[in-house]
Design a protein around this motif. Structure first.
Motif, mmCIF file in Angstrom:
data_model
loop_
_atom_site.group_PDB
_atom_site.id
_atom_site.type_symbol
_atom_site.label_atom_id
_atom_site.label_comp_id
_atom_site.label_asym_id
_atom_site.label_seq_id
_atom_site.Cartn_x
_atom_site.Cartn_y
_atom_site.Cartn_z
ATOM 1 N N LEU A 117 0.834 -1.202 0.000
ATOM 2 C CA LEU A 117 0.000 0.000 0.000
ATOM 3 C C LEU A 117 0.874 1.259 0.000
ATOM 4 C CD1 LEU A 117 -2.819 1.261 0.085
ATOM 5 C CD2 LEU A 117 -2.694 1.149 2.584
ATOM 6 N N LYS A 118 1.968 1.244 0.759
ATOM 7 C CA LYS A 118 2.864 2.403 0.828
ATOM 8 C C LYS A 118 3.400 2.772 -0.554
ATOM 9 C CE LYS A 118 6.363 2.296 3.775
ATOM 10 N NZ LYS A 118 7.703 2.185 4.376
ATOM 11 N N LYS A 119 3.765 1.789 -1.341
ATOM 12 C CA LYS A 119 4.321 2.048 -2.676
ATOM 13 C C LYS A 119 3.317 2.799 -3.544
ATOM 14 C CE LYS A 119 6.423 -0.391 -6.626
ATOM 15 N NZ LYS A 119 6.535 0.807 -7.352
ATOM 16 N N VAL A 120 2.091 2.319 -3.601
ATOM 17 C CA VAL A 120 1.055 2.952 -4.424
ATOM 18 C C VAL A 120 0.647 4.298 -3.828
ATOM 19 C CG1 VAL A 120 -1.299 2.660 -5.283
ATOM 20 C CG2 VAL A 120 0.246 0.720 -5.253
ATOM 21 N N ASN A 139 -14.868 -7.621 6.977
ATOM 22 C CA ASN A 139 -14.143 -8.148 8.142
ATOM 23 C C ASN A 139 -12.989 -7.242 8.586
ATOM 24 O OD1 ASN A 139 -12.639 -8.717 5.841
ATOM 25 N ND2 ASN A 139 -11.817 -10.627 6.671
ATOM 26 N N ARG A 140 -12.576 -6.310 7.744
ATOM 27 C CA ARG A 140 -11.556 -5.298 8.067
ATOM 28 C C ARG A 140 -12.048 -4.001 7.451
ATOM 29 N NH1 ARG A 140 -7.020 -6.868 4.784
ATOM 30 N NH2 ARG A 140 -8.673 -7.698 3.515
ATOM 31 N N MET A 141 -12.928 -3.338 8.132
ATOM 32 C CA MET A 141 -13.676 -2.220 7.545
ATOM 33 C C MET A 141 -12.822 -1.026 7.142
ATOM 34 S SD MET A 141 -17.076 -2.359 9.928
ATOM 35 C CE MET A 141 -17.649 -0.802 9.341
ATOM 36 N N TYR A 142 -11.650 -0.866 7.737
ATOM 37 C CA TYR A 142 -10.828 0.319 7.459
ATOM 38 C C TYR A 142 -9.523 -0.038 6.753
ATOM 39 C CZ TYR A 142 -14.371 1.800 10.610
ATOM 40 O OH TYR A 142 -15.594 2.013 11.176
ATOM 41 N N SER A 177 -5.020 -1.771 -4.766
ATOM 42 C CA SER A 177 -6.055 -1.597 -5.791
ATOM 43 C C SER A 177 -7.212 -0.708 -5.309
ATOM 44 C CB SER A 177 -6.598 -2.955 -6.228
ATOM 45 O OG SER A 177 -7.145 -3.644 -5.117
ATOM 46 N N ASP A 178 -7.203 -0.316 -4.037
ATOM 47 C CA ASP A 178 -8.285 0.486 -3.453
ATOM 48 C C ASP A 178 -7.979 1.982 -3.387
ATOM 49 O OD1 ASP A 178 -9.662 -1.897 -2.970
ATOM 50 O OD2 ASP A 178 -8.819 -2.109 -0.958
ATOM 51 N N ILE A 179 -6.968 2.446 -4.090
ATOM 52 C CA ILE A 179 -6.569 3.861 -4.003
ATOM 53 C C ILE A 179 -7.705 4.778 -4.451
ATOM 54 C CG2 ILE A 179 -5.046 5.599 -5.051
ATOM 55 C CD1 ILE A 179 -3.767 4.123 -2.734
ATOM 56 N N LYS A 180 -8.436 4.410 -5.477
ATOM 57 C CA LYS A 180 -9.562 5.250 -5.935
ATOM 58 C C LYS A 180 -10.641 5.330 -4.856
ATOM 59 C CE LYS A 180 -7.879 6.297 -9.902
ATOM 60 N NZ LYS A 180 -7.086 7.498 -9.911
ATOM 61 N N LEU A 181 -10.896 4.217 -4.177
ATOM 62 C CA LEU A 181 -11.857 4.212 -3.073
ATOM 63 C C LEU A 181 -11.354 5.104 -1.931
ATOM 64 C CD1 LEU A 181 -14.381 3.185 -1.599
ATOM 65 C CD2 LEU A 181 -13.027 1.196 -0.881
ATOM 66 N N LEU A 182 -10.073 5.033 -1.643
ATOM 67 C CA LEU A 182 -9.507 5.885 -0.601
ATOM 68 C C LEU A 182 -9.667 7.355 -0.973
ATOM 69 C CD1 LEU A 182 -7.970 6.351 2.014
ATOM 70 C CD2 LEU A 182 -5.837 5.944 0.768
ATOM 71 N N LEU A 183 -9.397 7.711 -2.224
ATOM 72 C CA LEU A 183 -9.590 9.101 -2.679
ATOM 73 C C LEU A 183 -11.049 9.522 -2.529
ATOM 74 C CD1 LEU A 183 -7.260 9.216 -5.786
ATOM 75 C CD2 LEU A 183 -7.253 10.863 -3.912
ATOM 76 N N SER A 184 -11.952 8.623 -2.879
ATOM 77 C CA SER A 184 -13.384 8.898 -2.738
ATOM 78 C C SER A 184 -13.750 9.111 -1.266
ATOM 79 C CB SER A 184 -14.182 7.739 -3.337
ATOM 80 O OG SER A 184 -15.537 7.856 -3.027
#
Length: 195
Positions: free
Chosen positions: A106-109, A167-170, A175-182
């Motif tokens: 995750l850190k790399k992306v 099961n890990r809500m946060y 691959s979830d970077i767009k979701l994080l931006l949202s």
């Protein structure tokens, strides 16, 4: 020793192969075109470089731990809450471990995404932790890494802004970077509508 100077035509002029005058002009134009293309590619590659803040390049902080060297990171949770309240910006808390393969991926992306880095720099207070805090609100569904939570300036943990895993809500994966931006946009909008 005397100075020797050459023109571009002399440098590019083929020395070992004999071309007719028409062919040598064509070769000269092709080389000139290739050099022009290389110049354009060099200019374009510099536009896709890492994010640099409006105030100019900053000296990397050890607090970034590689998550965004150009960001200003809070040192402690308490400092992050203070900055969040005084600057009226949401706090993003990132829990990770230095040797965790999921955290490293995750850190790399995360560190290479210019839009994410720009948004964090302009609109958020950021804190990354390699240890748990005493605030139980920052682990509403358990202690795991990587985990990202948002806290608004009223010091309310935004447990309603979460990732895509039940099961890990946060948790977020590369691959979830767009979701994080949202989710970051949600944190900003909620901030403005609540205050």
């Amino acid at each position: 020793m005397g100075q020797v100077s050459y023109t571009l035509q002399q440098i590019l002029k083929p020395r070992f192969v004999r071309f007719s005058p028409d062919q040598s002009e064509t070769v000269y134009r092709m080389i000139k075109a290739a050099l022009s293309v290389l110049l354009v590619l060099a200019a374009l590659s510099s536009t896709f470089a890492k994010y640099i803040p409006k105030t100019g390049k900053r000296i990397p902080q050890t607090l970034s731990r590689g998550w965004g060297d150009q960001l200003i990171w809070a040192q402690t949770y308490e400092e992050g809450l203070y900055w969040s309240r005084s600057r009226n910006k949401p706090l993003m808390v990132l829990f990770h471990l230095e040797d965790c393969p999921h955290s490293l991926a995750l850190k790399k992306v995360f560190s290479e995404d210019n839009e994410l880095q720009r948004t964090l720099d302009e609109d958020f207070v950021v804190l990354n932790l390699v240890y748990e805090t005493t605030d139980k609100h920052l682990s509403p569904d358990g202690q795991y890494v990587p985990r990202i939570l948002f806290v608004d300036p009223t010091m309310t943990v935004r447990a309603d802004i979460n990732g895509r895993y039940s099961n890990r809500m946060y948790a977020y994966e590369p691959s979830d970077i767009k979701l994080l931006l949202s989710n970051m946009q949600k944190a900003k909008k909620l901030l403005k509508s609540e205050l």
